[in-house]
Design an enzyme around this catalytic site. Structure first.
Site: not given
Ligand code: GLC
Length: 741
Positions: A286
């Site tokens: 993430d």
């Molecule tokens: C965010 C979220 C994740 C998302 C990623 C990209 O922090 O936790 O679910 O896909 O970043 O945007």
């Protein structure tokens, strides 16, 4: 040497175009990848393990300014938050024409509930219990997103969530592993279709692995602490279902599990994901979750974080630039090895091959397709259909609903009555406000000039200002019926949006009370991203609709239900508590040694609240009524080699056709470990005409009764079971059966 490698790369790319992706065998793809790996420098390999955000749409706390240079140097092979055919074509051109290896970029984006046509939030779609409709919504999202240059969505989010304070509960399928698993499969099938090399299918990304929804106190990014048995029994099955359905990518979660952050947790990423489940795709972190292992306190610096992540099985670093900055040094110091790096690069290159990007890197950046497909009429109809199906009728005293189209004057009140901004909710991709249809507009479109519709906002979402009440109440007094649209702002749920109090914000409850006090019939329309604790409203409002955030077609869908053009069929995928004090509260809890007994002080209960929720899991009313016969079984005693057939007759005893979600729950009465008082094991959504009866049959085998026993083996145990069938998890008929060896 440079000239030779250029010639070799050219030959390789030429050979790539000879066979399209879908006709290529695994052996041929492996051969192509081996040939590429042999030519790639270490920087270029690390580039394939690097994912940076474009500067268009940042979903996280940091941004890199020079991502175009990173592409050109081959040090960034993947981009997210870049979209539209034109923009992505330009970035792809840099990668395939200006870099040495000419490896196509992978474009990812959060297409969570629609790209341009926005569908109901996933928690709302889950309330439809309509797997075909959910799959279709994800299919349309993929059609629109791939027309806009995207290859990969960071969805489905399948985190089981049992704490409505957690803002991301809006993003998943609620509290139940069985329903959540089926919905996870529907979404993966919708995004990936039958042929991932087609230009209208995209990679799914199962997230957030694992158990992110169990954040303590419902506070986002908080600690997760549970037994391995709880993890396996209650939280892992939706991830596994998605991977068994063929999901090509997995995203690690921010939280720790058993003291180790998921992004560095080899028990999750290697033992379970790779060794037990046989996952063959790639693992992405993430947003900067490798870097965040420093504040987690499991590593002292980013270099150690990179070492822990690669050794634990993370293939791609989202936005953290840790692999970008440290893998070379870590390799030199023998803290990681080239086999690991090559394996991660292989997973990613294989995915790009399967997408067909080596055959035609521009196949997803087609402006004509984009023009034709985004917001297409058939997409609006599909969005309106699943939106209607997502609406849950929570209360309907004296058949206040459906409203009659011969009503003379309608008052439409509340901060969400004529609001287009909030309807698309959090994680609304490239959705734009002007494409959403507000409730007021939906009502006007449906009723035309025959009905006088008065509108007043009444109050804002937050604050104590009641100066708008008088105008709203005056309108209500002049009207036959009052519709009051209340709830949350879109920003009050989603990521980093936990709420300690889950009541209606501001003075909205007071507004409802004053509207009800006028004596007019008041219909409360809720728009929210989480269960709300609204016992006061439930006590006084004659009718309540839970409409979540329904996206682009919210207004027409709600109007369809309010005026009976669609008979509501939604069922709650998550428990609605009476108050925060009850949390966590979900239907599949344990019985305890002192189950609640109102006549015995020394049993499990509160002094100041009932144990029962405001609305239970699986709850939802209809404009008609259904009755259930007693449960019949083909045998009282069955063996692991036999099928248990369970029948019940459901009758529509009302005057309207309607859909019912017939639910089957099971309780294992005695186990080698304590077992939940109910577990959903089946459901069937069916249309019953007024007066019609249908026999419903469920089939169970011993395999459906498996759980992690005292020795942590996934198995069933002979003994007594209780079967429950009904219209929700609390209102059921039951009977007992016995499983014998
Ligand atoms: C965010 C979220 C994740 C998302 C990623 C990209 O922090 O936790 O679910 O896909 O970043 O945007």
């Amino acid at each position: 040497m440079k000239q030779l490698s250029k010639i070799l790369v050219a030959i390789l790319l030429l050979s790539n175009t000879l066979l399209s992706a879908q006709n290529r065998s695994e052996a041929e793809i492996d051969h192509k990848i081996d040939s590429l790996l042999a030519l790639m420098t270490l920087e270029e390999k690390v580039g394939q393990l690097t994912l940076f955000t474009s500067d268009w749409d940042v979903t996280g706390p940091t941004i890199r300014a020079n991502y175009k240079n990173d592409i050109q140097s081959g040090r960034c092979g993947n981009i997210f938050n870049a979209h539209t055919a034109k923009y992505n074509r330009e970035l792809q051109r840099i990668a395939v024409e200006e870099t040495r290896m000419k490896i196509p970029l992978l474009f990812g984006y959060d297409v969570i509930h629609g790209y341009k046509t926005i569908f109901p939030i996933p928690l709302g779609e889950a309330a439809s219990w309509d797997l075909a409709a959910i799959e279709k919504g994800s299919r349309i999202a993929a059609i629109e997103a791939t027309a806009a240059g995207l290859h990969w969505t960071f969805a489905p989010m399948v985190d089981i969530a049992r704490d409505p304070r957690w803002g991301r509960i809006m993003e998943g399928a609620g509290e139940d592993p069985y329903l959540g698993s089926l919905i996870a499969v529907a979404r993966v099938r919708g995004f990936q279709g039958d042929d991932i090399s087609a230009n209208n299918t995209m990679l799914a990304c199962v997230k957030h692995f694992a158990a992110y929804g169990a954040a303590q106190a419902g506070r986002d990014y908080h600690t997760v602490d549970m037994s391995e048995r709880m993890l396996r029994d209650q939280y892992l099955s939706p991830y596994k279902a998605a991977i068994d359905a063929g999901a090509y990518t997995v995203m690690t979660s921010f939280n720790e599990y058993d003291g180790v952050p998921a992004t560095g947790n080899s028990f999750l990423l290697r033992d379970i994901l790779r060794d037990e489940w046989g996952f063959k795709g790639f693992v992405v972190t993430d947003y900067t979750s490798i870097n965040e292992m420093i504040p987690h306190g499991i590593v002292a610096n980013e270099k150690e974080a990179g070492e822990l992540s690669l050794n634990a099985g993370v293939d791609m670093d989202m936005q953290g630039a840790v692999y970008y900055n440290y893998l070379k040094e870590l390799l030199k110091e023998n803290r990681i090895n080239m086999v690991q790096i090559d394996q991660s690069v292989r997973y990613i290159l294989r995915t790009k091959y399967l997408l067909g990007l080596f055959d035609d890197p521009y196949r997803y950046s087609d402006e004509a397709r984009q023009q034709r497909l985004l917001l297409a009429p058939e997409h609006q109809e599909a969005a309106r259909d699943v939106a209607r199906k997502s609406i849950v009728l929570l209360k309907n005293d004296k058949n206040t609903l459906p409203l009659s189209k011969s009503v003379k004057t309608l008052a439409v009140i509340g901060p969400l009555a004529d609001n287009k901004t909030e309807l698309k909710a959090a994680w609304s991709g490239a959705g734009e406000d002007q494409h959403s249809v507000s409730l007021l507009t939906g009502l006007k479109d449906k009723l035309g000039n025959g009905v006088k519709i008065n509108h007043a906002q009444g109050c804002d979402f937050e604050g104590t200002d009641k100066s708008g009440f008088k105008a709203a109440i005056d309108l209500a007094k002049k009207s036959d019926v009052v519709i009051v649209a209340v709830g949350e702002r879109a920003s009050m749920s989603g990521e980093a949006a936990s709420r300690a109090h889950i009541t209606l914000p501001g003075v909205q409850s007071d507004l409802i009370k004053e509207l009800v006090a006028t004596g007019k019939p008041v219909v409360v329309v809720l728009m929210n991203g989480r269960p709300l604790a609204i016992p006061e409203i439930d006590a006084i409002a004659p009718a309540i609709l839970e409409t979540w955030f329904l996206g682009t077609q919210a207004g027409p869908a709600i109007a369809d239900v309010l005026f009976g053009d669609y008979n509501p069929s939604g069922k709650l995928p998550v428990t609605f508590p009476r108050n925060e004090g009850q949390i966590p509260i979900h239907y599949n809890m344990k019985n305890t040694g002192r189950p609640m007994d109102p006549n015995n002080k020394y049993t499990s209960k509160y002094l100041d609240s009932p144990n029962t929720p405001l609305y239970p899991f699986g709850y939802g009313l209809s404009y008609t009524t259904f009755t259930y016969s007693d449960i019949k079984v083909n045998k009282e005693v069955f063996t692991p080699r036999e099928e248990l057939k369970i029948n019940v007759t459901v009758s529509n005893t009302g005057k309207r056709d309607g859909e019912e979600v017939v639910q089957l729950y099971v309780r294992d009465l005695v186990g080698s470990v304590t077992r939940p008082v109910k577990e959903l094991k089946g459901f069937q959504k069916m249309m019953l005409k007024a007066g019609e009866s249908k026999e419903v049959t469920f089939t169970l085998t011993a395999n459906d009764l498996k759980f992690y026993n005292r020795q942590m083996n996934f198995t069933y145990e002979p003994g007594d079971f209780e079967l429950f069938i009904g219209t929700n998890s609390a209102d059921t008929k039951s009977r007992k059966v016995k499983l014998v060896e």
